[in-house]
Design an enzyme around this catalytic site. Structure first.
Site, PDB file in Angstrom:
ATOM      1  N   GLU A 109      24.748   6.183  24.296  1.00  6.65           N
ATOM      2  CA  GLU A 109      24.213   6.192  22.927  1.00  6.65           C
ATOM      3  C   GLU A 109      24.274   4.825  22.251  1.00  6.65           C
ATOM      4  OE1 GLU A 109      26.261   9.465  21.069  1.00  6.65           O
ATOM      5  OE2 GLU A 109      25.225  10.956  22.305  1.00  6.65           O
ATOM      6  N   GLU A 163      20.926  16.355  28.935  1.00  6.43           N
ATOM      7  CA  GLU A 163      21.854  17.222  28.173  1.00  6.43           C
ATOM      8  C   GLU A 163      21.063  18.285  27.405  1.00  6.43           C
ATOM      9  OE1 GLU A 163      24.548  14.940  25.736  1.00  6.43           O
ATOM     10  OE2 GLU A 163      24.742  13.338  27.236  1.00  6.43           O
TER      11      GLU A 163
END
Length: 551
Positions: A326, A428
């Site tokens: 991220e 995910e």
């Protein structure tokens, strides 16, 4: 078709189009066009679908509106359906700016439907889309700039193409047949090389080629029922938290890989591949408490120790590494160690485990285009930056934590990412817990079909590790391993994406043919009291796979 805009504040003023919808699409309708561009070009390419609904609509004179008008393209009497939108954009007045397309229907403002990082002096390609669940009498698409400066904008080759749900699904199924399946012909011969007619042939798919898996947690250890359930469904896994730094070294110097060792032993014993998630996480709140207190040389020493420890321990045991998780949204390490900290992480991982695929794993890339930190062009720019500095960036990780999916936007963004010619994984996948179980299942079905049918997607991972309290956002089963609606969706899709057991007879030419999903197969041929077994791999290819079995 070319139009010009002038910016007032941060909204563009566009040529005003009036489009009355007609019966544009034929019974079969147009095929979806995956064409996309990421480079800035001297001249715009031709409009996709020859402009689609906007075909032959002449530009009108430029009008200046106040900030409150925000008019761009006006569309009247739009039918419900799935819309693909694209245009080329050129700006003047700044070197670059993010341009966002906003859809408003009958006075209600929708979410972002497309973005592009536009540059001065050349044409940049915006591709997106939206879904109308009911007809709209009056709709507009307006363009918003990320800069507050007054700038001029031109657009060219604008296109808006409508698809019905049936046409969209047909496109998905066609791509699945073309990309994920292949024709096979079994030839049965005797010892003299002559064809054997009426031999009984049975076909069994042993394993699947396409990686489809889920996150697991330490809760799977010692739980035989959960392990059996997992192995029967998935061929890929990722550890939800057990490999993260805060889990392996909660106290400085006390490194413990016992849980990740046991989990890796389980998956590998069952021929399941595992992704390495993650080496570092740029979000400050997910770093060990003791790491947050370090600065300068002490922090640099700690991160070097972390990456060397992890790489030495698990070299060549994980197929992927999410190196700096991220990093488009957070910059914990770059703030403290300088702008090249992330580069150092990738270069070290590349040197330490050269056969693993290094990923940039990020959220809100395909889920939405409303997040300015992770638009498709921002993601692409970071990938190119790392590659320019020597990193073998060879994996695109899209977390895919969806609320309400915008499928044409998702597909458009995948199209643009595909231009990098790197493997794309949905890493995910889940649907927000704000929805009930039934709605989660409906949306999950949409996302999984879209991912599996896209030519550039190489794997799909669900974020559905099971805990006593449930799951992160979405569970496939309850704690008794009884399917929830999302679990029913996954099982149905997995069955439909696998070749069932087949049985038939060889024809007069000694041949038996079928179309199967890519993967490993076992073929058993019986003729009288003679039996021959063989195995073969069905890999990507346009030609028919020929397998010769002597009996």
């Amino acid at each position: 078709m070319v139009a010009s805009l002038i910016n007032i504040g941060d909204w563009y003023i566009f040529v005003y189009y009036q489009v009355l919808m007609t019966c544009f699409i034929t019974a079969d309708g147009p095929g979806y066009d995956h064409t996309a561009y990421t480079e800035c070009k001297a001249q715009p390419e031709e409009a996709l679908y020859n402009g689609g609904i906007l075909k032959d609509q002449p530009p009108r004179s430029i009008s200046q509106f106040s900030h409150s008008h925000r008019l761009v393209i006006s569309l009247h009497n739009l039918s419900d359906g799935i819309y693909s939108v694209s245009t080329w954009v050129k700006i003047d007045g700044v070197e670059s700016t993010m341009v966002t397309a906003i859809l408003s229907t009958d006075g209600n403002t929708s979410d972002c439907v497309g973005t592009v990082l536009a540059k001065h002096g050349c044409w940049s390609f915006l591709k997106g889309g939206f879904i109308l669940h009911s007809p709209s009498k009056s709709s507009t698409i307006s363009f918003k700039s990320s800069t507050g400066k007054n700038i001029d904008v031109e657009t060219a080759s604008t296109s808006l193409q409508r698809f019905t749900e049936k046409q969209w699904r047909k496109s998905q199924n066609h791509l699945i047949e073309k990309l994920r399946q292949r024709a096979v012909m079994i030839h049965v011969i005797d010892s003299k090389g002559e064809a054997v007619k009426d031999a009984t042939i049975t076909i069994q798919q042993i394993s699947k080629d396409f990686p489809f898996g889920s996150a697991i947690a330490s809760t799977i250890l010692g739980n035989q029922a959960y392990q059996k359930w997992f192995v029967e469904r998935f061929n890929a896994a990722v550890f939800e938290n057990e490999l993260k730094w805060y889990a392996t070294e909660p106290e400085q110097g006390k490194v413990n890989y016992s849980l990740s060792d046991q989990m890796l032993e389980f998956v590998q014993a069952n021929r399941i591949v595992a992704r390495g998630h993650n080496i570092f996480w740029e979000d400050p709140k997910y770093n060990p408490a003791w790491v947050k207190t370090l600065t300068g040389t002490a922090l640099k020493s700690a991160v070097n120790s972390r990456i060397q420890s992890l790489m030495n321990k698990y070299k060549e045991r994980f197929i992927h590494w999410d190196v700096s998780n991220e990093m488009l949204h957070f910059d914990f390490y770059e703030q403290r160690l300088g702008p090249d900290a992330t580069l150092h992480f990738y270069l070290t991982a590349q040197k330490s485990d050269p056969l693993a695929t290094l990923f940039l794993n990020e959220f809100n890339v395909i889920e939405t285009c409303s997040d300015p930190n992770s638009t498709v062009d921002i993601y692409i720019s970071r990938i190119k930056e790392l590659k320019h500095k020597g990193v073998s960036m060879n994996g695109i990780g899209l977390e895919s934590h969806f609320s309400t999916p915008n499928l044409p936007l998702m597909r458009a963004i995948l199209d643009k990412l595909a231009t990098l010619e790197l493997p794309i994984w949905l890493t995910e996948v889940d649907i927000s817990s704000q929805f009930d179980h039934k709605t989660q299942a409906i949306y999950l079905d949409q996302v999984l079909r879209e991912g599996f049918s896209h030519p550039a997607v190489n794997g799909i991972m669900l974020w559905t590790a099971l805990h006593p309290y449930g799951c992160y956002q979405m569970c496939l089963t309850d704690n008794n391993l009884k399917n929830l609606p999302a679990g029913d969706v996954v099982e149905k899709l997995l069955r439909s994406w696998r070749t069932g057991n087949l049985r038939g007879q060889s024809d007069g030419q000694g041949s038996y043919s079928f179309v199967g999903f890519l993967g490993e197969y076992k073929a058993t041929v019986q003729y009288g009291n003679r039996i021959a077994n063989s195995t073969f791999s069905l890999c990507v290819g346009d030609e028919t796979k020929h397998v010769i079995t002597q009996i």
